[in-house]
Scaffold this active site. Structure first.
Site, mmCIF file in Angstrom:
data_model
loop_
_atom_site.group_PDB
_atom_site.id
_atom_site.type_symbol
_atom_site.label_atom_id
_atom_site.label_comp_id
_atom_site.label_asym_id
_atom_site.label_seq_id
_atom_site.Cartn_x
_atom_site.Cartn_y
_atom_site.Cartn_z
ATOM 1 N N GLU A 180 10.193 -20.007 7.020
ATOM 2 C CA GLU A 180 9.853 -21.326 6.734
ATOM 3 C C GLU A 180 11.891 -21.365 5.904
ATOM 4 O OE1 GLU A 180 7.396 -20.186 6.465
ATOM 5 O OE2 GLU A 180 6.636 -21.446 7.794
ATOM 6 N N ARG A 214 -0.894 -35.909 10.070
ATOM 7 C CA ARG A 214 -1.342 -35.218 11.584
ATOM 8 C C ARG A 214 -2.216 -36.248 12.208
ATOM 9 N NH1 ARG A 214 -6.661 -32.409 12.573
ATOM 10 N NH2 ARG A 214 -6.883 -31.295 14.033
#
Lengths: 275, 316
Positions: free
Chosen positions: B57, B166
């Site tokens: 990341e 999500r």
């Protein structure tokens, strides 16, 4: 000694003198670490990079990313000597409101292509630049100069994987291998060797050179010219505080702030070197 | 109510596809979670415009920043916990300080991530991103507004953070609805009794709460504050002038999120009581999204009780 090499050496000396003056005037900044990269920068900016000083944002230019942002006095002095901005700006380095910040800022300084300040981030930025530019014809090259100490940052090795994975052969990394970091020798604090083998294992083309010898730099760049599909890395052996005898031998690794007298002494040495 | 089928993350892949049709400079950086963030839908169509840098990341953010320096219109996405958590310092040094127009898309925000538990349920992303000067912070309520915000972010001249979830969420807006711009907000229901400032999954909860409150003769004004930074200050202040009290609702820690932003705005411009509905002083845990929403008090009934409390405290 060829005449061109004389000219580069002259320029390097002038840059060194400016670096000593600007840090001396500011009474702040990393002098020894800046001096170790002067020859590499002079070589890049006068012999390698394709740039236009009167058009710093020219789209076709090669990009330069300074990973070791604290070495920016050397970059600033080079840019001023290349007429990217008036040399007078050097004397307000690190002052409030100055064009020349303590670490490079893209929005303030013409000729600065990437932010620098947090160690370990230069290569990742250079990767992104190389990816963005590689489809252009001709594709500009991206050069990234990092200190050896900052290779201890984990993100650097994430980025080293990315460079090789995406076959960034328009990317050239220079490692300023002066062997020192804040608290001592890199090999005592967190050893980096075998560095060449690490880069090779990560899929890079690697060469080593003397970072104060222009012929040596030219030579390795020539050898890396055939690195199709691979990012190139030059591990340049350098000396912290190069050019100023009492900094080269300074056991503190150049962390001292120069007083007026030491600054004069340093300038005298550099002037003598110009004879 | 029909079962919702679309999540805000579903809008991400579509937004990239729509944008790429108009702008050849659009590229995406992904960290081996493209199927989860929906970037994968874009990479199927444009494999040459997606750079998967693997599980890294920090490097993702730097690659995105470098691409922006090279003139690309960059979107970088991953689970928010890791993208803005692990990548925080890279965002700070290489995106926020230089002011690069990188679109940072954090998916899997909030407790409704569900079974994965605390490590994956990002509840402090708004706080982290709001703290930066000139960082636009967006938290859409549904698929339509997420799509609009993701696409409008493309023209931003500075960095943008977009918070996605999500779990599927109910539609708040109709397909084709527009006007989802940074600094904006939408009054979804007008009222004079209490102002409800909400974002993300709490917008549909707030609309349900308003129905309940109406039966108690408290007329709630519901504002979708999809732009958490900059806040739609004019809309919020106009509303609290009329209502004299405020409730905030967000799927985020009480610290540093929309609630504190609204409280800071009102306390300096027009002080009114502000009650927060948010996650107070505890991390998430495993469970189904619905169970977790109930457990952490992120429901319409919590908004109702906060509204009643705020209403009794109002000064008019």
């Amino acid at each position: 000694m060829t005449p061109e090499r004389d000219i580069l050496a002259e320029r390097a000396l002038a840059v060194r003198r400016d670096v000593v003056r600007m840090i001396g005037v500011a009474r702040s900044g990393h002098l020894a670490s800046s001096l170790s990269i002067v020859d590499l920068l002079v070589w890049l900016y006068w012999e390698v990079l394709s740039l236009r000083a009167d058009e710093p944002s020219w789209e076709g230019r090669d990009r330069f990313v300074l990973g070791k942002g604290h070495g920016c006095p050397a970059l600033y002095a080079v840019l001023a000597n290349k007429s990217f901005f008036p040399r007078e700006e050097l004397w307000s380095y690190r002052r409030l409101g100055a064009m020349l910040q303590g670490f490079p800022e893209i929005r303030r300084t013409p000729g600065v292509d990437a932010p620098g300040g947090s160690l370990g981030q230069g290569l990742g930025l250079a990767n992104g630049l190389a990816l963005a530019l590689r489809d252009r014809t001709p594709a500009p090259s991206v050069y990234c100069l990092v200190g050896d100490g900052e290779l201890q940052e984990g993100v650097f090795w994430e980025s080293a994987m990315t460079s090789a994975h995406f076959s960034l052969d328009n990317l050239l990394l220079l490692v300023d291998r002066n062997g020192r970091q804040m608290e001592g020798a890199t090999e005592d604090i967190m050893s980096l060797e075998p560095l060449r083998e690490k880069f090779l294992a990560f899929g890079w083309a690697v060469e080593e050179c003397d970072g104060h010898d222009f012929a040596s730099m030219r030579n390795v760049l020539g050898r890396l010219g055939s690195r199709r599909g691979k990012p190139g890395c030059i591990v340049a052996k350098t000396t912290l505080g190069k050019g100023v005898s009492f900094l080269e031998n300074d056991p503190s690794g150049g962390r001292m702030v120069l007083g007026r007298e030491s600054m004069d002494k340093a300038l005298r040495e550099l002037e003598k070197g110009g004879d | 109510m029909p079962t919702p089928e679309r999540s805000t993350r579903d809008a991400y892949g579509q937004a990239l596809i729509d944008l790429a049709a108009e702008d050849i400079s659009v590229v995406a950086v992904d960290g081996d979670v493209g199927s989860a963030t929906r970037a994968a839908r874009f990479s199927v169509l444009h494999p040459d415009r997606v750079f998967n840098v693997g599980m890294a990341e920090q490097d993702m953010i730097l690659t995105a920043a470098g691409l922006a320096l090279g003139g690309k219109n960059v979107y970088v996405s991953s689970y928010a916990s890791f993208l803005v958590g692990r990548g925080y310092e890279q965002i700070r040094s290489s995106v926020a300080i230089p002011g690069l127009p990188v679109k940072i898309v954090g998916s899997h925000c909030g407790v409704t991530v569900g079974e994965d538990g605390a490590s994956h349920q990002m509840l402090e992303d708004l706080a982290l991103m709001r703290a930066f000067p000139d960082m636009t912070v967006l938290a859409p309520a549904d698929y339509v507004s997420a799509l609009g915000l993701l696409k409008n972010a493309a023209s931003s001249r500075g960095p943008v953070y977009i918070r996605l979830g999500r779990a599927p969420v109910p539609d708040v807006y109709a397909d084709g609805d527009e006007g989802f711009v940074p600094g904006g907000g939408r009054v979804l229901r007008e009222g004079t009794g209490v102002t409800v400032c909400c974002c993300g999954i709490m917008v549909s909860e707030a609309l349900r709460a308003a129905e309940v409150l109406a039966r108690q003769n408290i007329c709630a004004e519901v504002i979708d504050c999809f732009s958490v930074s900059p806040l739609p200050a004019r809309i919020i202040l106009d509303s609290v002038h009329r209502t004299g009290c405020c409730v905030t609702a967000e799927e985020h820690f009480a610290r540093g999120g929309l609630g504190e932003a609204v409280a800071a705005l009102t306390s300096s411009a027009y002080p009114v009581p502000v009650k927060q509905v948010a996650v107070f002083d505890k991390f998430g845990q495993s469970g189904s999204p619905a169970e977790l929403q109930e457990y952490y008090g992120l429901t319409a009934s919590q908004i109702v009780s906060a509204a009643v409390q705020a209403w009794t405290m109002r000064r008019r």
